[in-house]
Motif scaffolding. Sequence first.
Motif, PDB file in Angstrom:
ATOM      1  N   LEU A  70       0.302  -1.006  -0.376  1.00 20.69           N
ATOM      2  CA  LEU A  70       0.158  -0.190  -0.314  1.00 20.69           C
ATOM      3  C   LEU A  70       0.446   0.822  -0.242  1.00 20.69           C
ATOM      4  CD1 LEU A  70      -3.143   1.491  -0.200  1.00 20.69           C
ATOM      5  CD2 LEU A  70      -2.715   0.735   2.702  1.00 20.69           C
ATOM      6  N   ASP A  71       1.103   2.236  -1.062  1.00 20.68           N
ATOM      7  CA  ASP A  71       1.557   2.908  -1.087  1.00 20.68           C
ATOM      8  C   ASP A  71       0.877   4.356  -0.188  1.00 20.68           C
ATOM      9  OD1 ASP A  71       3.024   5.155  -1.745  1.00 20.68           O
ATOM     10  OD2 ASP A  71       2.624   5.006  -4.327  1.00 20.68           O
ATOM     11  N   ILE A  72       1.680   4.985   0.528  1.00 16.83           N
ATOM     12  CA  ILE A  72       0.533   5.845   1.727  1.00 16.83           C
ATOM     13  C   ILE A  72       0.620   7.475   0.897  1.00 16.83           C
ATOM     14  CG2 ILE A  72       0.345   4.175   3.339  1.00 16.83           C
ATOM     15  CD1 ILE A  72       2.765   6.289   4.507  1.00 16.83           C
ATOM     16  N   GLU A  73       1.582   7.329   0.092  1.00 19.78           N
ATOM     17  CA  GLU A  73       2.337   8.764  -0.638  1.00 19.78           C
ATOM     18  C   GLU A  73       0.262   9.035  -1.766  1.00 19.78           C
ATOM     19  OE1 GLU A  73       5.025  10.668  -0.150  1.00 19.78           O
ATOM     20  OE2 GLU A  73       5.439   9.148   0.903  1.00 19.78           O
ATOM     21  N   HIS A  74      -0.274   8.239  -2.329  1.00 20.79           N
ATOM     22  CA  HIS A  74      -1.134   8.054  -2.631  1.00 20.79           C
ATOM     23  C   HIS A  74      -2.220   8.252  -1.487  1.00 20.79           C
ATOM     24  CE1 HIS A  74       1.551   6.977  -6.415  1.00 20.79           C
ATOM     25  NE2 HIS A  74       1.086   7.906  -6.837  1.00 20.79           N
ATOM     26  N   ARG A  75      -2.510   9.165  -0.672  1.00 18.72           N
ATOM     27  CA  ARG A  75      -3.181   9.401   0.284  1.00 18.72           C
ATOM     28  C   ARG A  75      -5.045   8.907   0.158  1.00 18.72           C
ATOM     29  NH1 ARG A  75      -3.488  13.085   4.867  1.00 18.72           N
ATOM     30  NH2 ARG A  75      -6.434  13.085   5.095  1.00 18.72           N
ATOM     31  N   ASP A  76      -5.401   9.682  -1.438  1.00 19.13           N
ATOM     32  CA  ASP A  76      -6.560   9.170  -1.536  1.00 19.13           C
ATOM     33  C   ASP A  76      -7.041   8.127  -1.650  1.00 19.13           C
ATOM     34  OD1 ASP A  76      -7.432  12.322  -1.157  1.00 19.13           O
ATOM     35  OD2 ASP A  76      -7.224  12.249  -3.539  1.00 19.13           O
ATOM     36  N   LYS A  77      -5.915   6.734  -2.698  1.00 15.15           N
ATOM     37  CA  LYS A  77      -6.482   5.549  -2.634  1.00 15.15           C
ATOM     38  C   LYS A  77      -6.533   5.085  -1.286  1.00 15.15           C
ATOM     39  CE  LYS A  77      -6.652   3.139  -6.770  1.00 15.15           C
ATOM     40  NZ  LYS A  77      -7.738   3.166  -6.602  1.00 15.15           N
ATOM     41  N   ALA A  78      -5.273   5.000  -1.158  1.00 14.06           N
ATOM     42  CA  ALA A  78      -4.533   4.335   0.625  1.00 14.06           C
ATOM     43  C   ALA A  78      -6.035   4.539   1.228  1.00 14.06           C
ATOM     44  CB  ALA A  78      -3.576   4.948   1.273  1.00 14.06           C
ATOM     45  N   ILE A  79      -6.489   5.822   1.360  1.00 14.64           N
ATOM     46  CA  ILE A  79      -8.274   5.958   2.534  1.00 14.64           C
ATOM     47  C   ILE A  79      -8.597   4.805   1.866  1.00 14.64           C
ATOM     48  CG2 ILE A  79      -9.414   8.360   3.281  1.00 14.64           C
ATOM     49  CD1 ILE A  79      -7.879  10.263   3.213  1.00 14.64           C
ATOM     50  N   GLU A  80      -9.225   5.096   0.667  1.00 17.24           N
ATOM     51  CA  GLU A  80     -10.520   4.514   0.368  1.00 17.24           C
ATOM     52  C   GLU A  80      -9.455   2.802   0.113  1.00 17.24           C
ATOM     53  OE1 GLU A  80     -11.955   3.033  -4.176  1.00 17.24           O
ATOM     54  OE2 GLU A  80     -10.427   4.712  -4.128  1.00 17.24           O
ATOM     55  N   ILE A  81      -8.728   2.642  -0.049  1.00 18.59           N
ATOM     56  CA  ILE A  81      -8.425   0.730   0.749  1.00 18.59           C
ATOM     57  C   ILE A  81      -8.419   0.819   1.849  1.00 18.59           C
ATOM     58  CG2 ILE A  81      -6.557  -0.477   0.821  1.00 18.59           C
ATOM     59  CD1 ILE A  81      -5.361   0.689  -1.757  1.00 18.59           C
ATOM     60  N   ILE A  82      -8.099   1.019   2.702  1.00 21.95           N
ATOM     61  CA  ILE A  82      -8.426   1.449   3.947  1.00 21.95           C
ATOM     62  C   ILE A  82     -10.107   1.683   4.738  1.00 21.95           C
ATOM     63  CG2 ILE A  82      -7.937   2.908   6.391  1.00 21.95           C
ATOM     64  CD1 ILE A  82      -5.178   3.486   4.871  1.00 21.95           C
ATOM     65  N   GLU A  83     -10.421   2.540   4.024  1.00 23.61           N
ATOM     66  CA  GLU A  83     -12.218   2.154   4.161  1.00 23.61           C
ATOM     67  C   GLU A  83     -12.984   1.237   3.645  1.00 23.61           C
ATOM     68  OE1 GLU A  83     -13.719   6.155   2.699  1.00 23.61           O
ATOM     69  OE2 GLU A  83     -13.128   7.044   4.771  1.00 23.61           O
ATOM     70  N   THR A  84     -12.318   0.600   2.482  1.00 23.85           N
ATOM     71  CA  THR A  84     -12.802  -1.295   2.289  1.00 23.85           C
ATOM     72  C   THR A  84     -12.715  -1.973   3.344  1.00 23.85           C
ATOM     73  OG1 THR A  84     -13.279  -0.087  -0.010  1.00 23.85           O
ATOM     74  CG2 THR A  84     -12.945  -2.349   0.308  1.00 23.85           C
ATOM     75  N   LEU A  85     -11.350  -1.898   3.966  1.00 26.35           N
ATOM     76  CA  LEU A  85     -11.085  -3.007   5.091  1.00 26.35           C
ATOM     77  C   LEU A  85     -11.231  -3.010   6.229  1.00 26.35           C
ATOM     78  CD1 LEU A  85      -6.796  -2.624   3.954  1.00 26.35           C
ATOM     79  CD2 LEU A  85      -9.373  -5.364   3.681  1.00 26.35           C
ATOM     80  N   LEU A  86     -11.423  -1.791   6.966  1.00 26.24           N
ATOM     81  CA  LEU A  86     -12.747  -1.882   8.209  1.00 26.24           C
ATOM     82  C   LEU A  86     -14.067  -2.736   9.054  1.00 26.24           C
ATOM     83  CD1 LEU A  86     -12.363   2.353   8.796  1.00 26.24           C
ATOM     84  CD2 LEU A  86     -10.466   0.505   9.544  1.00 26.24           C
ATOM     85  N   PRO A  87     -14.735  -2.494   7.819  1.00 28.58           N
ATOM     86  CA  PRO A  87     -15.431  -3.964   8.418  1.00 28.58           C
ATOM     87  C   PRO A  87     -15.050  -5.458   8.218  1.00 28.58           C
ATOM     88  CG  PRO A  87     -16.506  -2.893   6.372  1.00 28.58           C
ATOM     89  CD  PRO A  87     -14.727  -2.198   6.565  1.00 28.58           C
TER      90      PRO A  87
END
Length: 54
Positions: free
Chosen positions: A25-42
């Motif tokens: 996960l490339d955290i330099e691409h903030r918007d994509k990282a947030i989208e992926i993390i929000e998908t993982l939370l549930p």
Amino acid sequence: MVKAELMTGADTGFPYDGAKEHYILDIEHRDKAIEIIETLLPAIPYPKKKKKRD
């Protein structure tokens, strides 16, 4: 599980010897990282409370 479409183009690697290949996960691409993390939370289990020892 994270949909493969979200990780299209992501690098993969092995976190340690003998491990299966994982997405990086490339955290330099903030918007994509947030989208992926929000998908993982549930899918991430809540830690279980530890019972007190007497």
